[in-house]
Each structure stands twice: as structure tokens, then as C-alpha cells.
Design an enzyme around this catalytic site. Structure first.
Site, PDB file in Angstrom:
ATOM      1  N   SER A  68       0.803  -1.225   0.000  1.00 36.03           N
ATOM      2  CA  SER A  68       0.000   0.000   0.000  1.00 36.03           C
ATOM      3  C   SER A  68       0.841   1.283   0.000  1.00 36.03           C
ATOM      4  O   SER A  68       1.604   1.516  -0.920  1.00 36.03           O
ATOM      5  CB  SER A  68      -0.936  -0.063   1.205  1.00 36.03           C
ATOM      6  OG  SER A  68      -1.754   1.052   1.261  1.00 36.03           O
ATOM      7  N   GLU A 380     -12.807   5.707   6.895  1.00 39.36           N
ATOM      8  CA  GLU A 380     -11.826   6.171   7.870  1.00 39.36           C
ATOM      9  C   GLU A 380     -11.394   7.549   7.398  1.00 39.36           C
ATOM     10  O   GLU A 380     -11.412   7.830   6.193  1.00 39.36           O
ATOM     11  CB  GLU A 380     -10.605   5.244   7.908  1.00 39.36           C
ATOM     12  CG  GLU A 380     -10.898   3.913   8.563  1.00 39.36           C
ATOM     13  CD  GLU A 380      -9.626   3.127   8.864  1.00 39.36           C
ATOM     14  OE1 GLU A 380      -9.482   2.685  10.008  1.00 39.36           O
ATOM     15  OE2 GLU A 380      -8.779   2.954   7.972  1.00 39.36           O
TER      16      GLU A 380
HETATM   17  C1  16G Z   1      -3.985  -0.217   8.509  1.00 35.63           C
HETATM   18  C2  16G Z   1      -5.450  -0.273   8.131  1.00 35.63           C
HETATM   19  C3  16G Z   1      -6.075   1.092   8.193  1.00 35.63           C
HETATM   20  C4  16G Z   1      -5.843   1.717   9.563  1.00 35.63           C
HETATM   21  C5  16G Z   1      -4.376   1.700   9.926  1.00 35.63           C
HETATM   22  C6  16G Z   1      -4.193   2.102  11.368  1.00 35.63           C
HETATM   23  C7  16G Z   1      -6.535  -1.699   6.469  1.00 35.63           C
HETATM   24  C8  16G Z   1      -6.596  -2.129   5.032  1.00 35.63           C
HETATM   25  N1  16G Z   1      -5.619  -0.782   6.774  1.00 35.63           N
HETATM   26  O1  16G Z   1      -3.241   0.499   7.571  1.00 35.63           O
HETATM   27  O2  16G Z   1      -7.440   0.931   7.952  1.00 35.63           O
HETATM   28  O3  16G Z   1      -6.310   3.038   9.582  1.00 35.63           O
HETATM   29  O4  16G Z   1      -3.877   0.382   9.790  1.00 35.63           O
HETATM   30  O5  16G Z   1      -2.849   2.017  11.743  1.00 35.63           O
HETATM   31  O6  16G Z   1      -7.277  -2.188   7.299  1.00 35.63           O
HETATM   32  P1  16G Z   1      -2.414   2.084  13.262  1.00 35.63           P
HETATM   33  O7  16G Z   1      -3.096   0.937  13.996  1.00 35.63           O
HETATM   34  O8  16G Z   1      -0.947   1.979  13.256  1.00 35.63           O
HETATM   35  O9  16G Z   1      -2.878   3.403  13.808  1.00 35.63           O
HETATM   36 MG    MG Z   2      -3.819   1.047   0.512  1.00 34.15          MG
END
Ligand code: 16G
Ligand code: MG
Length: 546
Positions: A68, A380
Site C-alpha cells: 500500500s 476512515e
Molecule cells: C492499517 C489499516 C487502516 C488503519 C491503519 C491504522 C486496512 C486495510 N488498513 O493500515 O485501515 O487506519 O492500519 O494504523 O485495514 P495504526 O493501527 O498503526 O494506527
Molecule cells: Mg492502501
């Protein structure tokens, strides 16, 4: 598991030895890490995908190679279930176990135990399995696809089909279509988008609302390239595409949705001089996220229209159609946000009379909650989201439409809702389909990006991260708005919040980094900053800092 199967797994796994000290967790977005460390992981996820297909009566499973918005040298792998949704969470612990198994023998034992538990049969007694593979534009994806192929086919009766370079949402869409017995090629994906987009354009009352050119930042990834292909099918979208990766730019380096949303500055390839006031949009590296923005003037600061604002635009449009159908079609419309949603957006959505619920951070959690509604809209703030229509609701709309006179307001409202359900990717958030829906709604409303931005004004906010010895010491409620552990910290946070007008703050352990995240908002930027810093101090004093 018979001898032939054991030998096949041992042989193929010996080709992909696990690097020492590798410790991976499936997390919210699959496995990610430096691409050179991942062949064994991807190979094993190939095996897992085959088992999943066998378990689910030979349904097709998707395996996507992408990291990503991470840097170019990283890569990753994630699995799509037959419905196009993320891998069911009850298989994640197994994914973690096999990805970290230290030897081929240990791997085989884990697989054997799991198959017994899940009653999965292989070979003569078992069925056949099929896994579709896709990858984003990262060069490392080419060899990782091979590792996945070998993993998939080391399970007897299972085959891998390489679908080439795709956006993540394309693969999810194709897997979903395949399992529903619908047309499932990339060309079908493009045709579906063009048909429903055109249908929505034709339904714009005056059909004459002019709209200025859109400029896309493709993050130097797969999204810009696919958008160029799609443009060939679309006659009525004026779009200029930059950062396709062909002009020397590096994937996600100072470009893309994640950069724009976090830094709130112009991506590379966009100039203050030429682009003032122009409607711009950024995709992330695998095109499952989008945010809009425009430059106001002078410096390279931008006005950001994030996931919350896209959600609000979608919700307003859906609500407008449903209002036209008042009394004719009963529906439960719900909006799903996370604790990160700007408080002003939540107030705005509630003001529209919508049911707003909160889910834990991570797409799979929002998606799950959105399925509780006839129409569930989730986003989000970072730009990942979509609209889910229940099958029953779409059938009801089609049924009711037969009783309506063609061309009437209610007939058109139903047509719009059905077209939106086709346009928007029902499997997962999709930057391309999201872009098309935003564009059609702006044209429908006759709005500029500035006018759209005025729906509400974001409350100033601040995010900080705190490095602590053990982030798992923070345990939150399911909506992540309050901390249950360490004991006493929530009361202390509440004490800080009370000092500020419109103050709100929460803490949560990150799912992707070894830190505790702090979010704060308040009526002024100064207050939001100060609240964030006092809450960060509390985290340090309760958990210790490193
Ligand atoms: C991942 C998630 C995203 C979330 C992020 C939070 C998917 C496809 N991606 O990138 O949705 O906002 O994690 O990251 O689910 P964090 O837990 O480090 O704050
Ligand atoms: Mg992505």
C-alpha cells in the site's frame, strides 16, 4: 495428510527458508515488511489461501501482493475471502503461526493440526482449490508472485491463477464477482464502472452542470496507470493524471493519499502557481484510499477533503434520494466512523438524521458494522471506505421501481441508488470507484470543491505517538474512545479534556507500529496541540517512556 502431501509441502518450503529473527503479525492490513524478507511469508500465505479455498468448498480466494502506502522497498501480502472481504479474523492466528514457523517440519505440523481442527481434506478425498493472485506495481512483486504460486500449488488439488498487476480493490472485486458467478475480468470491472457512471450522469436533472478539470496524483503507483486505462472507456470525465510512475517519480515518495492526508501539503508534481483552486485527488499506492484537496494560495499548504468529507458527501446524496422515496421504501441507513473521525463531521452526519456508529480502527471492523444496515456507509478519515447495500434492499428497490412511472422523481431516485450500488465497490474501499462517485455527485449538486468543503469546518486536531516499553498495556473499549487500562488513566485524560472548549481526546495502541497513539481535538489549534501534549505526558507517566 498423506505422504505425498507432506513431501510436497516440505519440498516447496525448503525453497523459501525463513529469515532469522523474522517476527510477523497479520495485523490490520496483512503481513508487511522489507520485500527481501518476505518470500517465505508469501509462500506460506499461498498455502493458507489454498486451504481456505478447500475449506470453503472450492470458492476462489484472492491473494494480493502489496504494501500500500509503505516505501518502495517494502512489500506485503493479504488475503481476500470469497465475498471480496478481508480474510476472516478467526484465521488470522493461523496466519501468524505459519508465517513465523521456524522450519519446514514445524510448518507441516502446524498445517496438519489446523487441517484436523478445521476438517479440511486434501487430495483424492478433498476438493479442488483456486487462488487468484494480484500485485501492485512494486518491482519486488514479480518474484513474490512466484513464491505465492509455488505455495498455492504445493497443496494438492489447488491451482494459482496470476491476474497480473492490479489495484487491491480490483482483485477483491474480481474475486467477489467470480464467486457470485458474474463477469469477473478486469475489462468487466472497467465496463461496470463506466456503465454505472454514465447512468448516474444521465440522471443529473439538468445534465448540464459543468464541472472543471480534475487532477489526479497517482502516487507513482498502480492507481494512476489503471485510471489512464479506464479513461479510454470514459468519454465524460475531464481528468489530468500525474505521478503515474513513468516520469521518474518514486512510489509513495512525497506523493499519494497517505502523504497528503498526514502532511497536509501538496504532493510532488503539483505547483502552487498553476494549481491554485484546482480540484485535486490523491490515491494511495494500491488505490484503496483517496483524499481530495486544493491549494488556497501562496504556500504549499492545502485544504484537505479527507475520508470524513467524502463520507459526508456520499451520505448527503444517498439521504437526498431516500427522502424522495419517503413512505415508499423503508430503509435503515447507517454511517460507520472511527474515533479518528473529526467531531465536526460526526455532528454534521447526525444533523442529517443519520444513525452514526463507531468501530475500531481498521477497515475490516468498519466493514463488519456497515453490513448491519440496508445502506451502510463507512470511511476512515484516511480515505478508505465504501458504501454497502444489502442484497435485500437492492431487490426491494428494483421491485418498487416497477410500480413507479418512468422519469418521475421517485423513479429517478431509485435508478440513482441502484447505479450507486453498482458503481461503488461493495467488496472494499476503492479509490477509482470512490473518485467516480464524488465526481458525479459534485456534478449533480453543481458544486465546486470549495463549496463541498464548506459542508462543515473541521475542528482543529493533533495526532502524536508515544514510544512506550509495552503498548499492549493500553486496553481500550471496542470503539477505542476510552482506555480501560492502565487503571486510572481515563479519569486523568478526562480531567485534561475538561479544560478545553470542544475538547476530545483518546489513546490507543497502534496496530502497525510499536507505539501508543494520541488523538486530540479542540476549538483552536493551540488547544488541540496542548491537549495532545498533556495526554502524551499522561501516557508516559502511566506506562513509562523509552
Ligand atoms: C492499517 C489499516 C487502516 C488503519 C491503519 C491504522 C486496512 C486495510 N488498513 O493500515 O485501515 O487506519 O492500519 O494504523 O485495514 P495504526 O493501527 O498503526 O494506527
Ligand atoms: Mg492502501
Amino acid at each position: 495428510m498423506d505422504e505425498t502431501q507432506i513431501a510436497s509441502l516440505l519440498k516447496s518450503s525448503s525453497l523459501f527458508p525463513i529469515p532469522q529473527s523474522l517476527k510477523l503479525s497479520y495485523g490490520t492490513a496483512g503481513f508487511r515488511g522489507d520485500a527481501t524478507l518476505l518470500p517465505s511469508t508469501v509462500h506460506r500465505v499461498g498455502i493458507l489461501s489454498s486451504l481456505r479455498s478447500l475449506k470453503l468448498n472450492s470458492s476462489t480466494i484472492g491473494l494480493m501482493i502489496t504494501a500500500s502506502h509503505n516505501k518502495l522497498s517494502d512489500n506485503g501480502v493479504k488475503v481476500s475471502d470469497p465475498s471480496g472481504e478481508m480474510l476472516s479474523q478467526d484465521w488470522e492466528p493461523f496466519a501468524d503461526q505459519i508465517a513465523n514457523a521456524s522450519s519446514p517440519q514445524k510448518l507441516v505440523t502446524l498445517i496438519n493440526d489446523f487441517m484436523k481442527k478445521e476438517e479440511i481434506l486434501i487430495g483424492g478425498e478433498g476438493g479442488r482449490g483456486e487462488v487468484w493472485l494480484g500485485r501492485d506495481s512494486r518491482p519486488s512483486g514479480e518474484s513474490l508472485i512466484k513464491a505465492a504460486e509455488i505455495g498455492v500449488s504445493s497443496v494438492l488439488g489447488c491451482v494459482a491463477v496470476d491476474k497480473g498487476v492490479l489495484t487491491t480493490p480490483e482483485l477483491h472485486w474480481m474475486v467477489r464477482a467470480k464467486n457470485k458467478g458474474l463477469k469477473d475480468t478486469e475489462k468487466d470491472y472497467f465496463e461496470n464502472l463506466t456503465t454505472s457512471f454514465k447512468c448516474l450522469i444521465d440522471l443529473i436533472p439538468s445534465n448540464g452542470n459543468k464541472i472543471s478539470k480534475l487532477v489526479l496524483d497517482g502516487a507513482n503507483g498502480v492507481g494512476g496507470v489503471k485510471m489512464e486505462e479506464l479513461r479510454g472507456y470514459l468519454s465524460n470525465l475531464d481528468i489530468e493524471i500525474r505521478n503515474t510512475g513513468r516520469d521518474g517519480g518514486v512510489l509513495n515518495e512525497s506523493v499519494g493519499a497517505d502523504f497528503v492526508q498526514k502532511e497536509k501539503v501538496l504532493p510532488l508534481g503539483f505547483g502552487v502557481k498553476d494549481d491554485v483552486g484546482v480540484r485535486c485527488v490523491s490515491f494511495d499506492g494500491d488505490a484503496d484510499r483517496l483524499v481530495y484537496f486544493y491549494v488556497t494560495s501562496g504556500d504549499n499548504k492545502i485544504e484537505l477533503l479527507d475520508g470524513d468529507k467524502i463520507l459526508s458527501l456520499f451520505a448527503l446524496f444517498i439521504k437526498e434520494q431516500l427522502n424522495t422515496l419517503e413512505g415508499k421504501v423503508l430503509s435503515r441507513v447507517g454511517v460507520v466512523q472511527t474515533a479518528y473521525a473529526n467531531g465536526a463531521s460526526t455532528d454534521y452526519l447526525k444533523g442529517l438524521g443519520l444513525d452514526v456508529v463507531f468501530a475500531k480502527t481498521g477497515v475490516k471492523h468498519l466493514h463488519e458494522r456497515a453490513t448491519e444496515f440496508d445502506v451502510g456507509i463507512y470511511f476512515e478519515a484516511n480515505g478508505h471506505g465504501t458504501i454497502l447495500f444489502s442484497e435485500g434492499f437492492v431487490s426491494l428497490l428494483v421491485e418498487k421501481q416497477k410500480e413507479m412511472s418512468e422519469g418521475s422523481d421517485e423513479y429517478n431516485a431509485v435508478s440513482r441508488l441502484v447505479a450507486v450500488s453498482n458503481l461503488i465497490n461493495q467488496a472494499v474501499g476503492d479509490a477509482i470507484s470512490g473518485l467516480l462517485l464524488v465526481e458525479v455527485i459534485l456534478r449533480h449538486m453543481g458544486w465546486s470543491v470549495q463549496k463541498w468543503n464548506e459542508l462543515y469546518k473541521d475542528l482543529p486536531s493533533r495526532q502524536v505517538k508515544v514510544e512506550v516499553p509495552d503498548r499492549t498495556a493500553v486496553v481500550t473499549t471496542s470503539e477505542e474512545t476510552e482506555a480501560l487500562k492502565p487503571l486510572g488513566i481515563q479519569e486523568a485524560i478526562n480531567g485534561e479534556i475538561e479544560k478545553y472548549q470542544r475538547g476530545r481526546a483518546f489513546i490507543r495502541p497502534s496496530g502497525t507500529e510499536d507505539v501508543v497513539r494520541v488523538y486530540a481535538e479542540a476549538s483552536t489549534q493551540e488547544d488541540a496541540d496542548s491537549l495532545a501534549s498533556s495526554v502524551a505526558q499522561l501516557v508516559k507517566s502511566f506506562l513509562g517512556s523509552i
